[in-house]
Scaffold this active site. Structure first.
Site, mmCIF file in Angstrom:
data_model
loop_
_atom_site.group_PDB
_atom_site.id
_atom_site.type_symbol
_atom_site.label_atom_id
_atom_site.label_comp_id
_atom_site.label_asym_id
_atom_site.label_seq_id
_atom_site.Cartn_x
_atom_site.Cartn_y
_atom_site.Cartn_z
ATOM 1 N N ASP A 427 35.150 -37.589 -20.194
ATOM 2 C CA ASP A 427 33.555 -37.164 -20.543
ATOM 3 C C ASP A 427 32.660 -37.238 -19.367
ATOM 4 O O ASP A 427 33.129 -38.018 -18.464
ATOM 5 C CB ASP A 427 33.082 -37.599 -21.827
ATOM 6 C CG ASP A 427 33.937 -36.983 -22.923
ATOM 7 O OD1 ASP A 427 34.298 -35.992 -22.890
ATOM 8 O OD2 ASP A 427 33.717 -37.755 -24.042
ATOM 9 N N ASP A 725 34.640 -39.070 -27.319
ATOM 10 C CA ASP A 725 33.671 -40.035 -28.379
ATOM 11 C C ASP A 725 33.385 -39.168 -29.633
ATOM 12 O O ASP A 725 32.845 -40.146 -30.757
ATOM 13 C CB ASP A 725 32.419 -40.501 -27.602
ATOM 14 C CG ASP A 725 31.539 -38.891 -27.224
ATOM 15 O OD1 ASP A 725 32.213 -37.855 -27.446
ATOM 16 O OD2 ASP A 725 30.682 -39.124 -26.519
ATOM 17 N N ASP A 729 37.182 -34.881 -30.739
ATOM 18 C CA ASP A 729 37.842 -35.306 -29.514
ATOM 19 C C ASP A 729 39.283 -35.938 -30.260
ATOM 20 O O ASP A 729 40.227 -35.915 -29.364
ATOM 21 C CB ASP A 729 37.371 -36.312 -28.980
ATOM 22 C CG ASP A 729 36.002 -35.573 -27.806
ATOM 23 O OD1 ASP A 729 36.305 -34.547 -27.518
ATOM 24 O OD2 ASP A 729 35.155 -36.183 -27.823
#
Length: 995
Positions: A427, A725, A729
């Site tokens: 990310d 997070d 995901d």
């Protein structure tokens, strides 16, 4: 004015009269109680000293109807108590302000309703580990032999001298078992501690009208818990307020379909379910074992940890070596038996040990037991029990140290798999950046007004922006008084927007919520990239829909825009291009661009808030700077052969700017691709496979894009790690070889789907986890090299000696002592090395890499051949060269063999490097083990002569033993000049056959 003047005069009078009048306070404290807060202050002491009274519970903890409120979904009890607000009242709480939250209040609630924990299975005691260590079949056989040896020894030599052999074996076996048990017991305790840390999650509660984070174990009945997408429900409770709240109850009911939660039809929230959409507040009504989840967990016993893939491979290796040991032991038994009963085996005086002229049952049985005992000892030494122990030790040691470095390992296999990772999909926000969002730009239409915005922009626009920022949010603003700064909570983006609204727009969050009513909410998620809210003005009755989200996503649905004067203008093609340029310029400057838009509606509710024909209010640019250590970390990954791919929901220009800043994209990488999620989705699987290696950045990606990217990388043979997070995901985290969730911003669903939790959301910690994964495999290889050297040398020496002389040079006790050094103490010494920077200078290990590399075979065979040659020379010629008797010569063989292993531990520290002493002083455990081993060896030779079957040696003899052992250092150094192929022998032979 009169009051101020009077205060000034009194202050001057007090200063002039300091010698006469007593000193007065320098300020006056005035406490004002608002009428609406009278209920909150009702508990204040009448004396005005602020002392709180005890909370009054109108319902008993053992009330069966209340106890089963959520477990049995008792709607009659829910309505009888007055719904969520009524239940809060009977629990001495408040739906808006929560419980008082002081230690006394929390303590009384714990005493009345229990704590939010469930009973855990009782950990194994130390004696259980001792019993497990003693349950090894070969050790049991040795104990039986010891009993027989003790009985025959006492019968033949009397009680005074006949007990030594038997008792020595007993002591040696129990010493081996005790050391193994101590090690296993300490590692079990360490794993239990790490497991409890991974279970300890934070939840957001409202106490005394203030949001705060508390441990799930500190939750009490009456707490008001704030829930958002991805959170796990931490206890049983009832719904208070919220919008679009949906939960996944599959963990309790097995049904995968989301369930709607509301105040009327279904207000019950059970512990253990997951929030999949919307947000809300719940009131805790039961904790711990009073919940259905707690009851279920209390009945479960924790299963032993499944073996990791590396442990399974080591078990197979151990089994193979053990079979070889059994074959050698059988051959030794046959040879020794034949030589013994034919009279070829002689004592120190040269006489046959077995007298064929006087054959008795005792002599035959005693001889067989002695020979069998030696054969079993060979098996005990040959089987490398220390291999599984070394894995456990290095994994436990690594896990403990990784927690210190902000990486909490939830699954053991992740430790070793991280060493094989070839690609990391990461990310951006919080991982590569600091996650410290701040609004740095604001645009109204195509104009950029000067700060403060409240003065430069029309009041109508400011009012709409306040509604869009203050009501279309999951964050909150709490202002304790008129002096203290406001406390703002929520995600980093929400906090930045709310801070900007308070500071620049002059927003009063409390007044805003009193003047407006939220009618409907559409929560933000990764698919829509925006959130919406419908609000009704209580004074005028006007209903307005507010939207907030990614600028280009919101702009598409806008047909009007407002300027700084508040006038609404048509959004034509030219204006749209100008606004798009503003967005692109912000993105190119690595700013995250958020748009605010609104629309006046008729107030009719539907399944979705109207998002067509919106009027654009403005753009804000949020800056989230890169972490200073990220560039070096990404450079380290590239050097180590690990590809880093950034997957983000940001605009492609913003993503490219951040990737440039971090070093993911550079001018030296012409093949690197920056792509948007929709482009990747539009490709065929073959096209995706073709470009997946070259992708550096994927912008505007959806969770499904990340999942497909992981699948394509794995199809290309990569070992993939993924950071995530959000709830969405979870599929990618599960699909990856190693899933790494964010400990700060990560949802509970993401954490449960992951293998490692990154406690500080920092990419540098991901690199640290990779380095530790390589260290785990490296430590195991070092121990294998060390142990196999001992195994090969011990088997060959005993086998050759048994065939040629009919005697084994090492007694049972001595072999058990060698086994202790090489298994437990060797594992402790070599499995606790910390990772070095050199580990990241080589390509990834790969999951299919052989446990024993060609370099390891080269090193161990060189040392084993040296030890065999020297010790057999001592066996055959030692008495003549040094002029010693059989016992002294045997002691020198034993001493030299043990010292060779001690010196070879230094060689085992490095497989390829010639300098085996580098960084040695940093590993105190290694130095301590070496010192303890040497000290105990001196005791075995010089003090415990009866126990070990040794005799004292002179300084010259010690010097010879040390000189022999020290030769292993130059041999280890010289042999590393011999080049070895990277491919294994099996691969070389296979390729030749194919050719």
């Amino acid at each position: 004015m009169n009051v101020i003047r009077t205060c000034h005069r009194l202050a001057r009078l007090s200063i002039l009269s300091t010698g006469i009048l007593p000193r007065s306070p320098s300020y006056v404290a005035i406490k004002i109680h608002h009428d609406t807060d009278s209920d909150a202050d009702a508990d204040a002491d009448s004396s005005g000293n602020g002392t709180s009274k005890a909370a009054v519970f109108s319902v008993a903890a053992d009330d069966e109807s209340f106890k089963g409120l959520v477990k049995e979904k008792r709607e009659d009890c829910f309505h009888r108590l007055g719904g969520g607000g009524g239940i809060a009242a009977v629990l001495g709480s408040n739906a808006e302000r929560g419980i008082r939250g002081d230690p006394g209040d929390v303590g009384r609630r714990r005493e009345a309703f229990g704590v939010n924990t469930h009973p855990k299975p009782r950990p194994k005691r130390f004696l259980s580990h001792v019993w497990e260590a003693l349950s090894d079949v070969f050790l049991i056989v040795l104990l039986v032999c010891a009993v027989v040896s003790l009985g025959f020894g006492i019968k033949e030599h009397g009680l005074k001298d006949g007990w030594y052999d038997g008792v020595s074996i007993f002591l040696a076996v129990f010493l081996v078992s005790a050391v193994s048990a101590v090690s296993n017991h300490s590692q079990a305790k360490r794993f239990a501690k790490l497991a409890s840390e991974s279970d300890n999650v934070s939840v957001t509660v409202v106490r005394n009208a203030r949001r705060q984070e508390v441990s799930i174990f500190e939750l009490v009945v009456g707490d008001v818990v704030v829930l958002k997408i991805g959170d796990g429900v931490p206890a049983d409770g009832v719904f208070l307020e919220g919008h679009g709240l949906q939960v996944d109850e599959s963990s309790m009911t097995g049904e995968p379909h989301p369930v709607e939660i509301d105040a009327e039809k279904n207000p019950f929230l059970a512990s253990g379910v997951k929030v999949v959409d919307g947000y809300g507040r719940m009131l805790v009504t039961a904790v711990g074992t009073d919940t259905a989840w707690g009851e279920m967990m209390g009945t479960l016993t924790k299963e032993p940890t499944d073996p990791t893939p590396l442990q399974e491979r080591l078990e197979r290796l151990t089994s193979a070596i053990g079979k070889i040991g059994v074959v050698v032991a059988v051959l030794v038994f046959i040879v020794l038996t034949a030589r013994h009963f034919t009279g070829s085996t002689k004592d120190e005086q040269g006489k046959p040990i077995f007298d064929k002229g006087r054959v008795t049952f005792n002599a035959v049985f005693s001889g067989l037991v002695g020979i069998f005992q030696q054969a079993v000892t060979i098996i005990v030494v040959a089987i490398p029990e220390g291999l599984p122990l070394a894995v456990t030790l290095t994994l436990a040691f690594s896990m403990k140290r990784m927690v210190r470095e902000h990486a909490l390992v939830r699954r053991l296999s992740a430790c070793e798999t991280m060493g094989s990772v070839t690609a990391i999909c990461t990310d951006k926000t919080g991982t590569l950046t600091l996650n410290q969002m701040k609004v740095t730009e604001f645009w109204v239409g195509t104009e950029q007004p000067k700060a403060p915005v409240a003065r430069a922009v029309a009041g109508s626009v400011v009012g709409l922006l306040c509604q869009g920022a203050g009501l279309n949010t999951t964050g909150s603003v709490y202002k304790p008084d008129n002096v203290s700064p406001p406390e703002i909570s929520g995600s980093p983006t929400e906090k930045a927007l709310l801070s900007w609204a308070v500071e620049e727009l002059g927003m009063d969050a409390h007044a805003l919520k009193r003047s407006c009513e939220v009618v409907q909410v559409e929560a933000f998620n990764s698919d829509k990239k925006r959130s919406g809210v419908m609000v009704r003005d209580k004074a005028t009755g006007a209903v307005t829909a507010h939207w907030k989200g990614a600028a280009e996503m919101v702009l598409v649905n806008c047909s009007m825009y407002v300027d700084a004067d508040g006038a609404a203008r048509q959004l034509g093609a030219e204006q749209r291009r100008s606004l798009q340029k503003v967005i692109n310029d912000m993105a190119a400057g690595s700013l995250r661009c958020i748009a605010f838009a609104y629309k006046q509606t008729n107030g009719e509710q539907s399944s979705k808030i109207d998002d067509e024909g919106l009027t654009l209010l403005g753009f804000v640019g949020l800056k989230d700077p890169c972490r200073p250590e990220v560039k070096a970390a990404i450079e380290a990954c590239k050097k180590a052969g690990v590809a880093v791919k950034m997957v983000t929901g940001d605009n492609i220009l913003t993503a490219r700017a951040i990737a440039n800043e971090c070093g993911i994209v550079s001018g030296n990488d012409p093949e690197g691709i920056v792509i948007e999620g929709h482009e990747f989705r539009a490709m065929s699987p073959e096209q995706q496979l073709e470009i997946v290696d070259r992708i550096r950045v994927m912008a505007r990606s959806l969770p499904l894009d990340k999942l497909v990217l992981v699948q394509r990388l794995k199809q290309k043979g990569h070992v993939v790690a993924v950071t995530g997070d959000g709830t969405n995901d979870a599929p990618a985290l599960k699909e990856a070889d190693v899933g790494l969730s964010m400990g700060v911003q990560g949802t509970e669903v993401a954490k449960e789907s992951s293998d490692i939790i990154i406690l500080n959301d920092n990419f540098d910690t991901v690199v640290t986890a990779t380095r530790w994964g390589r260290c785990v495999f490296n430590n195991i290889q070092k121990f294998i090299q060390f142990q196999l050297t001992v195994n090969v040398a011990a088997l060959v020496i005993n086998f050759v000696s048994a065939i040629t002389t009919g005697k084994m040079p090492l007694s049972t006790v001595q072999l058990l002592w060698v086994n202790l050094i090489m298994d437990t103490m060797g594992a402790l010494a070599l499995a606790t090395d910390t990772p070095t920077k050199a580990l990241m200078d080589r390509p990834p290990i790969g999951r299919t890499a052989p446990l024993i590399s060609n370099a390891m075979w080269r090193n161990l065979m060189a040392q084993a051949v040296f030890q065999i040659a020297v010790l057999l020379a001592l066996q055959y010629r030692g008495r003549d060269v040094f002029g010693t008797d059989d016992k002294a010569n045997g002691t020198m063989i034993f001493n030299a063999f043990v010292l060779c292993q001690v010196f070879n531990e230094f060689n085992a520290r490095e497989i390829e490097k010639k300098n085996v002493f580098a960084g040695m002083l940093k590993n105190r455990m290694f130095l301590a083990i070496i010192a303890v081993t040497l000290a105990l060896q001196v005791v075995m030779v010089e003090v415990l002569t009866r126990f070990a079957g040794t005799t004292r040696l002179g300084l010259g003899q010690w010097g010879v033993c040390l000189a022999i052992a020290a030769m292993s250092w130059p041999i280890g150094w010289a042999v590393k000049f011999i080049p070895v192929p990277d491919r294994t022998l099996h691969q070389i032979l296979t390729s030749r056959k194919l050719s």
